[in-house]
Design a protein around this motif. Structure first.
Motif, short mmCIF file in Angstrom:
data_model
loop_
_atom_site.label_atom_id
_atom_site.label_comp_id
_atom_site.label_asym_id
_atom_site.label_seq_id
_atom_site.Cartn_x
_atom_site.Cartn_y
_atom_site.Cartn_z
N THR A 36 29.95 35.00 35.30
CA THR A 36 29.85 36.16 36.78
C THR A 36 29.00 37.63 35.95
N GLY A 37 28.24 38.01 37.30
CA GLY A 37 27.14 39.44 36.61
C GLY A 37 26.47 38.55 35.66
N VAL A 38 25.67 37.77 35.79
CA VAL A 38 25.09 37.36 34.75
C VAL A 38 23.35 38.29 34.89
N TYR A 39 23.39 39.22 35.49
CA TYR A 39 21.20 40.14 35.57
C TYR A 39 21.90 41.40 35.15
N GLY A 40 23.69 41.60 34.98
CA GLY A 40 24.22 42.76 34.08
C GLY A 40 23.59 43.27 32.60
N GLN A 41 23.70 43.54 32.13
CA GLN A 41 23.12 43.99 30.48
C GLN A 41 24.20 43.18 29.85
N ASP A 42 25.53 43.04 30.46
CA ASP A 42 26.23 42.30 28.83
C ASP A 42 26.29 40.48 29.74
N GLY A 43 26.04 40.45 30.90
CA GLY A 43 25.82 39.13 31.33
C GLY A 43 24.67 38.09 30.70
N ALA A 62 39.04 40.84 26.55
CA ALA A 62 38.59 41.97 25.87
C ALA A 62 38.21 43.21 25.82
N ILE A 63 39.07 43.03 25.16
CA ILE A 63 38.36 45.32 25.35
C ILE A 63 37.54 45.83 24.29
N LEU A 64 36.95 45.55 25.74
CA LEU A 64 35.60 46.29 25.28
C LEU A 64 35.49 48.79 24.90
N PHE A 65 35.28 48.59 24.01
CA PHE A 65 34.89 49.81 23.64
C PHE A 65 33.40 49.96 24.07
N ASN A 66 33.08 51.05 24.05
CA ASN A 66 31.00 51.38 25.05
C ASN A 66 30.74 50.36 23.99
N HIS A 67 29.01 49.60 25.05
CA HIS A 67 28.73 49.04 23.94
C HIS A 67 27.11 49.18 25.13
N GLU A 68 26.46 49.69 24.09
CA GLU A 68 25.04 49.71 24.79
C GLU A 68 24.22 48.68 24.20
N SER A 69 22.47 49.34 25.23
CA SER A 69 21.70 48.12 24.47
C SER A 69 19.87 48.76 25.10
N ASP A 117 29.47 67.49 23.67
CA ASP A 117 30.73 67.79 22.51
C ASP A 117 31.69 65.99 22.80
N ALA A 118 31.12 65.68 24.53
CA ALA A 118 31.99 64.02 24.08
C ALA A 118 31.69 63.54 23.15
N ARG A 119 33.01 62.77 22.43
CA ARG A 119 32.22 61.90 22.00
C ARG A 119 32.45 59.95 22.80
N ARG A 120 32.00 59.07 21.54
CA ARG A 120 32.70 57.65 22.00
C ARG A 120 32.25 57.27 20.46
N ASP A 121 32.81 55.92 21.00
CA ASP A 121 33.07 55.07 20.25
C ASP A 121 31.41 53.31 20.64
N TRP A 122 30.46 53.81 19.91
CA TRP A 122 29.32 52.84 21.10
C TRP A 122 28.74 51.71 20.41
N GLY A 123 28.94 51.02 20.18
CA GLY A 123 28.05 49.78 20.17
C GLY A 123 26.81 49.16 20.49
N PHE A 124 26.88 47.83 19.93
CA PHE A 124 25.85 46.53 20.40
C PHE A 124 26.44 45.96 21.62
N ALA A 125 25.77 46.35 22.70
CA ALA A 125 26.21 44.64 23.81
C ALA A 125 25.92 43.34 23.58
N VAL A 162 37.36 45.34 20.66
CA VAL A 162 36.20 45.72 20.19
C VAL A 162 35.20 46.81 20.33
N ALA A 163 35.59 47.20 19.27
CA ALA A 163 34.64 48.80 19.17
C ALA A 163 34.15 48.24 17.58
N THR A 164 33.52 49.59 17.42
CA THR A 164 32.83 49.97 16.14
C THR A 164 33.88 50.50 15.39
N GLY A 165 35.35 50.92 15.26
CA GLY A 165 36.46 52.04 14.53
C GLY A 165 35.20 53.51 14.10
N ARG A 166 34.60 53.78 15.14
CA ARG A 166 34.00 55.58 14.79
C ARG A 166 33.18 55.86 15.93
#
Length: 324
Positions: free
Chosen positions: A11-18, A170-177, A210-218, A239-243
């Motif tokens: 579902t949501g196949v045209y989005g980033q993660d899909g 899947a408890i996803l932390f911020n994931h980008e691409s 100064d806002a911080r996030r745990d950013w990983g790759f989608a 599902v996170a990077t830990g940083r």
């Protein structure tokens, strides 16, 4: 469907993660079926059946599941985080919460052997009592988005226990691409760095640097979800990077990649600060590493540079097309 054919419904196949999930699963030999409520976003696998589905339409969902008989369902269809997570609380709860219950009910009705993975969110932690956050950290959402995701998460646990479904979150932390939309700060920054370096713009306005996030790759995030459904038992995973990195770090990497100093081009506007900014959200991925053998493959700097390069390519192509 042959005995050996595996079918994945996304579902949501045209989005980033899909779109990343579609490509990954197609490469793994799955027949991929996607659902979307609109034809937009990044194109997924080339040879793929796509069904239209409004997430509020329970009957239509049942028809899609009955027609395609997927072996696995990945749910990415949702209101996203970012600027819109407070705009429509009722709609957010219907789409991010109740729609997941409808998927679980469709699985029960059509084929309880279907495996299901929900794209859940670190926003469920909201104001966490511990750092980093693991699967055992209590949830305390501070937004309609986080509350709706928590409802879905809880229903998954209930259906897994009560009806013995292979359902997991899947408890996803911020994931980008590079496929991230521009209402997210990562893409806003990557595009601005590219545009300013090409002389198309002069500055970008942001909120709290100064806002911080745990950013990983989608792509890494959806790979973790695929591993979750390939496991012997259904479980929830962080599902996170830990940083964590700050928005300031994001700007530094993006602008320095094109030979600029972000301080010359980034303007801060207090009205862009996010309401109810979450406390330090940083995930503990040790369970996923230990039980699934999952590891992130792309680090923060490489991710940001990848996004800037993609925006440079887009802007150059657009200017060539328009003759600018």
């Amino acid at each position: 469907m042959t005995a050996r054919e595996k079918v994945a419904l996304i579902t949501g196949v045209y989005g980033q993660d899909g779109s990343y999930a579609a490509e990954l699963l197609a490469a793994c030999g799955y027949k991929v079926v996607g659902t979307t409520h609109s034809r937009g976003g990044h194109p997924a696998a080339n040879a793929m059946a796509v069904e239209s589905w409004n997430l509020r339409d329970e009957q239509r969902l049942g028809e899609i599941v009955e027609r395609h008989r997927p072996s696995e369902i990945f749910n990415f269809a949702a209101y996203s985080t970012g600027t819109g997570m407070y705009d429509d609380p009722v709609g957010i709860c219907e789409v991010n919460g109740l729609a997941v219950l409808k998927i679980l009910e469709a699985i029960r009705a059509v084929d309880p052997s279907i495996r299901f993975c929900q794209a859940s969110s670190s926003e469920m932690f909201g104001e966490p009592v511990a750092k980093p956050q693991s699967e055992l950290t209590p949830f305390n959402p501070r937004s309609p988005y986080g509350a709706a995701k928590l409802y879905a998460h809880n229903m998954i646990g209930i259906y897994r226990t009560r009806f013995d479904l292979f359902a997991c979150s899947a408890i996803l932390f911020n994931h980008e691409s590079p496929r991230r939309t521009q209402n997210f700060v990562t893409r806003k920054v990557s595009r601005a760095a590219a545009a300013i370096s090409l002389g198309l713009e002069q500055a970008v306005t942001l909120g709290n640097l100064d806002a911080r996030r745990d950013w990983g790759f989608a792509g890494d995030a959806v790979r973790a979800m695929q591993l979750m459904l390939a496991a012997d038992e259904p479980e929830d995973y962080v599902v996170a990077t830990g940083r964590t990195q700050s928005v300031r770090d994001l700007c530094e990497v993006a602008f320095s990649h094109v030979g600029l100093d972000y301080r010359d081009h980034v303007r801060v506007n207090a009205s862009d600060f996010r309401p109810a900014e979450p406390r330090q959200l940083v995930g503990d991925p040790s369970k996923a590493k230990r039980k699934l053998g999952w590891e992130p493959t792309i680090g923060f700097e490489a991710l940001v540079q990848m996004m800037v390069d993609a925006d440079l390519d887009r802007l150059r192509a657009a200017n060539t097309t328009t003759g600018a």
